[in-house]
Every structure is written in C-alpha cells, then in structure tokens.
Design a protein around this motif. Structure first.
Motif, PDB file in Angstrom:
ATOM      1  N   LEU A 286       0.831  -1.203   0.000  1.00 42.62           N
ATOM      2  CA  LEU A 286       0.000   0.000   0.000  1.00 42.62           C
ATOM      3  C   LEU A 286       0.868   1.256   0.000  1.00 42.62           C
ATOM      4  O   LEU A 286       0.669   2.181  -0.787  1.00 42.62           O
ATOM      5  CB  LEU A 286      -0.911   0.003   1.226  1.00 42.62           C
ATOM      6  CG  LEU A 286      -1.911   1.147   1.286  1.00 42.62           C
ATOM      7  CD1 LEU A 286      -3.048   0.901   0.313  1.00 42.62           C
ATOM      8  CD2 LEU A 286      -2.438   1.334   2.689  1.00 42.62           C
TER       9      LEU A 286
ATOM     10  N   GLU B 296      -5.974   6.448   7.041  1.00 40.10           N
ATOM     11  CA  GLU B 296      -6.957   5.363   7.122  1.00 40.10           C
ATOM     12  C   GLU B 296      -8.211   5.847   7.845  1.00 40.10           C
ATOM     13  O   GLU B 296      -9.330   5.481   7.495  1.00 40.10           O
ATOM     14  CB  GLU B 296      -6.383   4.163   7.882  1.00 40.10           C
ATOM     15  CG  GLU B 296      -5.136   3.575   7.265  1.00 40.10           C
ATOM     16  CD  GLU B 296      -5.449   2.419   6.319  1.00 40.10           C
ATOM     17  OE1 GLU B 296      -6.638   2.139   6.111  1.00 40.10           O
ATOM     18  OE2 GLU B 296      -4.493   1.830   5.805  1.00 40.10           O
TER      19      GLU B 296
ATOM     20  N   ALA C 167     -10.270   8.103   5.551  1.00 38.61           N
ATOM     21  CA  ALA C 167     -10.932   7.355   4.479  1.00 38.61           C
ATOM     22  C   ALA C 167     -12.003   6.421   5.029  1.00 38.61           C
ATOM     23  O   ALA C 167     -12.821   5.898   4.282  1.00 38.61           O
ATOM     24  CB  ALA C 167      -9.906   6.558   3.682  1.00 38.61           C
ATOM     25  N   GLY C 168     -11.986   6.200   6.356  1.00 38.08           N
ATOM     26  CA  GLY C 168     -12.965   5.281   6.950  1.00 38.08           C
ATOM     27  C   GLY C 168     -12.498   3.838   6.925  1.00 38.08           C
ATOM     28  O   GLY C 168     -13.177   2.957   7.441  1.00 38.08           O
ATOM     29  N   THR C 169     -11.349   3.591   6.312  1.00 37.06           N
ATOM     30  CA  THR C 169     -10.869   2.206   6.191  1.00 37.06           C
ATOM     31  C   THR C 169     -10.370   1.664   7.524  1.00 37.06           C
ATOM     32  O   THR C 169     -10.288   0.456   7.702  1.00 37.06           O
ATOM     33  CB  THR C 169      -9.726   2.125   5.164  1.00 37.06           C
ATOM     34  OG1 THR C 169      -8.833   3.206   5.400  1.00 37.06           O
ATOM     35  CG2 THR C 169     -10.262   2.240   3.760  1.00 37.06           C
TER      36      THR C 169
ATOM     37  N   ARG D 109     -11.849   1.662  10.438  1.00 39.65           N
ATOM     38  CA  ARG D 109     -12.847   0.873  11.151  1.00 39.65           C
ATOM     39  C   ARG D 109     -12.993  -0.507  10.530  1.00 39.65           C
ATOM     40  O   ARG D 109     -13.212  -1.488  11.228  1.00 39.65           O
ATOM     41  CB  ARG D 109     -14.175   1.614  11.219  1.00 39.65           C
ATOM     42  CG  ARG D 109     -14.842   1.878   9.896  1.00 39.65           C
ATOM     43  CD  ARG D 109     -16.232   2.467  10.075  1.00 39.65           C
ATOM     44  NE  ARG D 109     -16.909   2.624   8.802  1.00 39.65           N
ATOM     45  CZ  ARG D 109     -16.908   3.733   8.090  1.00 39.65           C
ATOM     46  NH1 ARG D 109     -16.264   4.789   8.519  1.00 39.65           N
ATOM     47  NH2 ARG D 109     -17.530   3.791   6.936  1.00 39.65           N
ATOM     48  N   TYR D 110     -12.852  -0.585   9.216  1.00 38.01           N
ATOM     49  CA  TYR D 110     -12.973  -1.897   8.586  1.00 38.01           C
ATOM     50  C   TYR D 110     -11.769  -2.782   8.896  1.00 38.01           C
ATOM     51  O   TYR D 110     -11.906  -3.990   9.027  1.00 38.01           O
ATOM     52  CB  TYR D 110     -13.166  -1.748   7.077  1.00 38.01           C
ATOM     53  CG  TYR D 110     -14.588  -1.365   6.753  1.00 38.01           C
ATOM     54  CD1 TYR D 110     -15.605  -2.294   6.889  1.00 38.01           C
ATOM     55  CD2 TYR D 110     -14.918  -0.083   6.381  1.00 38.01           C
ATOM     56  CE1 TYR D 110     -16.925  -1.963   6.642  1.00 38.01           C
ATOM     57  CE2 TYR D 110     -16.236   0.275   6.133  1.00 38.01           C
ATOM     58  CZ  TYR D 110     -17.232  -0.676   6.265  1.00 38.01           C
ATOM     59  OH  TYR D 110     -18.536  -0.341   6.038  1.00 38.01           O
ATOM     60  N   LEU D 111     -10.588  -2.173   9.009  1.00 41.95           N
ATOM     61  CA  LEU D 111      -9.421  -2.970   9.421  1.00 41.95           C
ATOM     62  C   LEU D 111      -9.636  -3.498  10.831  1.00 41.95           C
ATOM     63  O   LEU D 111      -9.362  -4.654  11.128  1.00 41.95           O
ATOM     64  CB  LEU D 111      -8.149  -2.119   9.372  1.00 41.95           C
ATOM     65  CG  LEU D 111      -7.595  -1.807   7.986  1.00 41.95           C
ATOM     66  CD1 LEU D 111      -6.382  -0.904   8.095  1.00 41.95           C
ATOM     67  CD2 LEU D 111      -7.235  -3.084   7.255  1.00 41.95           C
ATOM     68  N   LEU D 112     -10.149  -2.630  11.716  1.00 38.57           N
ATOM     69  CA  LEU D 112     -10.289  -3.027  13.116  1.00 38.57           C
ATOM     70  C   LEU D 112     -11.367  -4.089  13.323  1.00 38.57           C
ATOM     71  O   LEU D 112     -11.281  -4.875  14.258  1.00 38.57           O
ATOM     72  CB  LEU D 112     -10.582  -1.800  13.992  1.00 38.57           C
ATOM     73  CG  LEU D 112      -9.431  -0.797  14.087  1.00 38.57           C
ATOM     74  CD1 LEU D 112      -9.815   0.380  14.945  1.00 38.57           C
ATOM     75  CD2 LEU D 112      -8.179  -1.452  14.628  1.00 38.57           C
TER      76      LEU D 112
ATOM     77  N   LEU E  61      -1.601  -3.549  14.204  1.00 43.63           N
ATOM     78  CA  LEU E  61      -1.815  -2.608  13.110  1.00 43.63           C
ATOM     79  C   LEU E  61      -0.829  -1.444  13.210  1.00 43.63           C
ATOM     80  O   LEU E  61      -0.224  -1.038  12.222  1.00 43.63           O
ATOM     81  CB  LEU E  61      -3.255  -2.098  13.143  1.00 43.63           C
ATOM     82  CG  LEU E  61      -3.670  -1.183  12.001  1.00 43.63           C
ATOM     83  CD1 LEU E  61      -3.496  -1.881  10.669  1.00 43.63           C
ATOM     84  CD2 LEU E  61      -5.100  -0.717  12.166  1.00 43.63           C
TER      85      LEU E  61
ATOM     86  N   LYS F  85       2.011  -0.407  10.594  1.00 45.79           N
ATOM     87  CA  LYS F  85       2.035   0.958  10.050  1.00 45.79           C
ATOM     88  C   LYS F  85       3.404   1.592  10.269  1.00 45.79           C
ATOM     89  O   LYS F  85       3.922   2.294   9.398  1.00 45.79           O
ATOM     90  CB  LYS F  85       0.959   1.806  10.741  1.00 45.79           C
ATOM     91  CG  LYS F  85      -0.434   1.516  10.261  1.00 45.79           C
ATOM     92  CD  LYS F  85      -0.646   2.175   8.941  1.00 45.79           C
ATOM     93  CE  LYS F  85      -1.937   1.736   8.285  1.00 45.79           C
ATOM     94  NZ  LYS F  85      -1.974   2.107   6.873  1.00 45.79           N
TER      95      LYS F  85
ATOM     96  N   VAL G 225     -12.726   4.838  17.708  1.00 45.37           N
ATOM     97  CA  VAL G 225     -12.669   5.066  16.271  1.00 45.37           C
ATOM     98  C   VAL G 225     -14.080   5.375  15.800  1.00 45.37           C
ATOM     99  O   VAL G 225     -14.932   4.505  15.734  1.00 45.37           O
ATOM    100  CB  VAL G 225     -12.119   3.834  15.546  1.00 45.37           C
ATOM    101  CG1 VAL G 225     -12.187   4.033  14.048  1.00 45.37           C
ATOM    102  CG2 VAL G 225     -10.696   3.577  15.993  1.00 45.37           C
TER     103      VAL G 225
ATOM    104  N   SER H 151     -14.815   7.503  13.042  1.00 47.95           N
ATOM    105  CA  SER H 151     -14.921   8.090  11.704  1.00 47.95           C
ATOM    106  C   SER H 151     -15.377   7.028  10.726  1.00 47.95           C
ATOM    107  O   SER H 151     -15.126   5.864  10.941  1.00 47.95           O
ATOM    108  CB  SER H 151     -13.584   8.628  11.251  1.00 47.95           C
ATOM    109  OG  SER H 151     -12.642   7.599  11.206  1.00 47.95           O
TER     110      SER H 151
END
Lengths: 292, 303
Positions: free
Chosen positions: A33, A112, A115-117, A119-122, A131, A135, A290, A292
C-alpha cells in the motif's frame, strides 16, 4: 446481545487458530500500500531528482568561476563522484527529507481514519497494536526508501558525471575507493537511522487526528522548529536532545578515525525519540475510540 | 445509551430501527469494539467487547456506516488487503473466497477497477463482499441498501434472505421501514439511546390491535354500526361512509386467535342481519405506524 438473554445459545466454536506468518502477511500488505501509492512514488522520484539536478548543475559549471565552491561537501563533488551522495543528503536533510517522511508517517493512521478504512481494518479484526506496528514498519521502510532514493541516484549520477576515485577525507588523508564506498554507505545508514525519531513523531500525530494533512504538517513543523531551536545559542543546554541536532554528525564517517562516542550519542537521541513517541502513539492508538 | 439487549435469535434477520441520532450506529460501534462504552460493557455473541474481539470478530461480517476502501486499489485488491490483516484466515483459499464474494454481490465484472471509479452502489456492494469474505455467524449491516438502485436493493434483500436461510444471523439497521418490513423476522426500535421495543415482527405489528372497516350501502350504515357494536367491538365510528371499529388483542401475540372478537364472527353477524356487505377489511398497523407511535412524529434529531 448480553449473554443472559440470548434465546438459543450459540455453539461455541473453537477459538479461531492464528496462522503462522500472519504478521508477515499484514506487513507485506502494508508495504504494498505504502510503496504502491502514487503520491509516495512521486515523492521518492522527486527526492531522486535532487542529486541528479545537483550533479548536472555542478557538471555544467565546473569549469566556470564557481568551480569548487559551495557549502558543505558540494565543492568536493566535481573531484569525486562519491561526494555527490554526501552533498545531496546534506542538501535534503534540513527540509526535503523531513517533508517527505512527515507526509508518509503522518498519513499512516490518520489517512486510514479519514478514508474510513480504519474501522474496517479493526473489525476484520486486526489487533490495534499489530496494526500500529505494521504501520510503523511501513513508515520506516518508506523513510529508508527516501534516503536510498537520494543516495543511489547520487551514486549513479556522481559516478557517471565525475567518476569515482580515492576519497580525500576531512582530515586530508586519502583512502581507497573501497574504503570510501564503505564510509559513504555508513553515512547513508546513519542518515536513515536519524529519521527514525521523526517517523515516530509522525506516527504519534497520526493517531491524534482524522485529518492526515494536519498530522503531516505537525510532523514537518517539529523537524523545522527543532532546527530553529538548534540555532539559538541561548538554548544550548537542550541542544543535545533535539531531534535534528545530531543529523549532520554523519560527517564523522569522513574523518580518519570516526569518533564512536559522537555517533552513539546521535543514535541514542533518535532511540529516545523513537521510544517516547512510539509509546505515546501506542498508548493513544490502543485506547482511542474510532468514530470516523 | 442505556441497557440495550438486542435479542437476535440465530438465523433471524433483525431489523434495527430508530430515528437519526437515536444511537443505532453507536450501539453497533460498541458491539464491534470500535468505541468503548463510557460506563458498562458491551457483549457480542456472548463475549465481552472489545476484549474478546480477536475471537469474536472473525465470525462477524460488518458493514458500518457505509463502505470505505482504499481508493487507489481495485475492488479485488481491497478485499485481499483486508484479508491480509486477518490472522485466522487462510491465504491459500483467498483467491476463491474473494471471487465468490465478488460474484455474490454481482461485482465480478468490475473487480479489477480502482475503487474510486466505483459508483455508490458498487461501493456498497464491495462493502457487502468484504463482509462475505469468509463464512460468518453474524452479519452486521448498517444501511446496506443506501445508494443502491431499486434493482440493487432487491438483490441485497434477496442476499440477506439467502444468508439467513443458510443459518447466518443478520442484524440490519435501516431507516427504510418498508425494507425492514419485507426482510426482517425480528424488529427492535430504538430512540434516544434506549431500546423501546423488540420482538418478532408480526407480534409487534399485532400488539397494537386490528381495525375492522366495514363497507355497506349508505342507507344501511346505521344498522351495520349497530351490528358491529353488538358483536363486541369497541370504538365504533362511522367515517367516510364506512363503519370502523377496533378489536384490541389480549396481550402481544399474533394471529386472529388472540383477538377478543374474531373478525369472521363480525362478518357473519353482518350477513345474518341481512345487510349488503360490500367490503370487509381487517387492517393491521404497519411497522411505520408502530414506529411513529413509539418515536413520535417530530422532525428534530434526538439528543
């Protein structure tokens, strides 16, 4: 859904097995990424252009009145292409490198989040500590790539334009090309390690906000303010602990006998910044809501 | 936020309703461990959250507050990236799982396109695909049909039913009452941080009693009203040339058996009285009526 009032108790499945190599997979995905992102690639290309530009300017003007002049190591470049690596790093250290590294590390978490991503990772789920570490590795690898982008193009351009010969050290002694190359490599490694503190600062700011630009700017500001404070003699008491104070100590490798004390001190300061801001980032990120 | 025990039986499709700002999303965030409750605890699948997240969340697929993915990666690469963060997933089956998930949401053809070129509906589908990336016991879908065209909405409804049929439990939050009414077997209604009512959908709708509307020729209205009143129904009125009456149920259970006065007996009495019965209608309250009754008509965002 409290356990007390669930109608039919769900069959308790075996705890999902943790697969071997899972963390390596996460880190690979993160690196793909970070290094695949067009903005980051453009930053690296921009950094790589610095030695190229400097080399061409020095090459074109080398027979003119300004030959052999310039701050730092610039005057030595025309005599030995290896010095193009050193001169380019010297030019990039005060601003360009912190800027690029601040952008990448400030974006790490905040990007992240915005972009809202995140929460989806978590909810995948990925542990917050894991994470954060992945990072951090991504940001550190980018910092290494940034330093290498300058160093490698500097080496290639320097060798092509001015050739590579025996290296005259600061003390006036001359060492062989092999020894010189080793010393330049050591300089590159030292500069790379000097960026680790800044990466940790950026990562910490990145956990504070959902606005990546804010984290990036704050990170760059820390590097710049540190540089400014380093100029004030009234603050000499704290100079030793400033983030940027030891950055230019890489010149130590260009002395006949590099003083390990100076180098260790520079690295120790970076380690301290890394530890403090790494811990702050950890404390903040592992407990933050989190939303967002 | 206070004492919300969402009872979602296994295999149920639970519709989670509430006005904007009532706390639906906050509840979901707490359940998923994204937000820590200021006091108290959250439990998901019988486990405390967020402490049990590593054990519970792999069994849960979630679509929270709209889809969000890396804009520069393709839809497929985004799924691969998410899966790479899952310590319990098998990378060897990833290709097949990703293809299956994309196929199920009808996104196979656009899998290689960058996410930022997706339409809102395609983004929503990718969000669903991410939730379906591996078999789940529970799917938490927050407004899954947001931004979808009617065709897409139908497909999502179909998909939700299909998932429920295969044994997955679905928690579906939505403000589209019609949607909840069509798919959900269970409903919970939330307002101002409290769960007002929950239960099987039919029971909720029946709890409010039924209304019986009788249509007869205008000159027989009074006679019909008399018959209806004598049969035991309450609140008999003549409105717009029709006789309306209420039959209140005994307790919240479904079916005509629970009615004090079976509508069949009323119609038989009307016919027996020699009236020309032009229309006989048993009206059950829609979910919308139940919803509005519970949460109020107001337009203000709940605090």
């Amino acid at each position: 859904m409290s356990p007390a009032d669930s109608h039919a108790p769900l069959p308790a499945p075996a705890e999902p097995a943790r697969r071997r190599g899972a963390f390596a997979r996460t880190v690979r995905a993160e690196l793909r990424l970070v290094l695949g992102r067009r903005r980051n690639v453009v930053l690296l290309i921009g950094l790589a252009l610095v030695p190229l530009l400097l080399g061409v300017v020095l090459y074109v003007t080398q027979s003119g009145a300004f030959a052999g002049q310039g701050p730092g190591f610039i005057g030595r470049v025309t005599g030995n292409g290896l010095f193009l690596v050193i001169a380019s790093l010297f030019l990039c250290l005060p601003f360009l490198l912190p800027l690029c590294i601040g952008i990448a590390s400030g974006d790490a978490i905040a990007g992240e989040a915005s972009a809202g991503t995140l929460r989806y990772l978590l909810v995948v789920p990925v542990g917050r500590g894991r994470l954060l570490v992945s990072k951090a590795i991504g940001a550190l690898v980018f910092a290494a790539c940034a330093v290498l982008a300058v160093a490698l193009t500097g080496l290639v351009a320097g060798a092509a334009l001015f050739g590579v010969g025996d290296v005259t050290l600061l003390s006036g002694t001359t060492v062989s090309v092999g020894d010189g190359l080793l010393r330049v490599a050591a300089v590159v490694v030292y500069v790379g390690l000097s960026m680790t503190g800044l990466v940790a600062v950026g990562l910490f700011f990145s956990t504070l906000t959902e606005v990546p630009v804010g984290a990036m700017a704050a990170t760059v500001v820390v590097a710049i303010v540190s540089g400014v404070l380093d100029q004030l003699p009234q603050l000499s008491a704290i100079h030793g602990g400033l983030l940027t104070h030891h950055w230019l100590d890489f010149a130590e490798f260009l002395r006949l006998e590099p003083d390990p004390g100076v180098l260790v001190q520079g690295l120790a300061v970076q380690a301290a910044w890394l530890l403090v801001f790494g811990s702050l980032a950890w404390a903040r990120f592992t407990t933050a809501d989190v939303s967002s | 936020m206070d004492g919300i025990g969402l009872e979602v039986p296994q295999g149920a499709v639970y519709g989670f309703l509430g006005p904007n700002g009532s706390g639906k999303t906050t509840t979901i965030r707490m359940l998923l461990g994204l937000v820590r409750p200021t006091a108290g605890a959250a439990w998901l699948l019988g486990e405390p959250m967020p402490d049990a997240a590593p054990q519970v969340l792999p069994r849960v697929g979630a679509l929270v507050e709209g889809p969000a993915f890396q804009p520069y990666l393709s839809g497929r690469a985004n799924l691969v990236r998410l899966d790479a963060h899952d310590v319990t997933s098998d990378p060897r089956t990833l290709r097949r799982r990703a293809d299956d998930a994309l196929e199920r949401v009808g996104l196979a053809a656009a899998a290689a396109k960058p996410y930022r070129q997706y339409s809102l509906g395609m983004k929503q589908r990718l969000g669903l695909a991410a939730a379906l990336l591996r078999p789940r016991d529970l799917l938490v879908l927050d407004e899954p049909t947001n931004g979808l065209d009617p065709q897409g909405t139908r497909e999502v409804r179909h998909l939700v039913r299909e998932l429920a049929d295969t044994g997955a439990t679905v928690l579906l939050s939505s403000h589209l009452l019609a949607e909840i009414e069509q798919v959900c077997t269970h409903v919970g209604i939330m307002s101002r941080g409290r769960l007002l009512v929950q239960g099987p959908r039919d029971e909720l709708a029946a709890a409010d009693g039924v209304e019986i509307v009788v249509t007869v020729p205008a000159d027989q209205l009074a006679a019909a009203a008399g018959v209806v009143a004598r049969s035991g129904l309450g609140d008999v009125q003549v409105v717009d040339g029709r006789v309306r009456a209420r039959s209140d149920t005994v307790g919240p259970s479904s079916g005509d058996a629970a009615l004090e006065v079976p509508p069949g007996r009323v119609s038989a009495a009307l016919v027996h009285a020699g009236l020309d019965l032009l229309g006989f209608e048993v009206r059950r309250p829609t979910l919308e009526q139940v919803f509005v009754q519970l949460t109020g008509e107001g337009f203000d965002v709940a605090r």
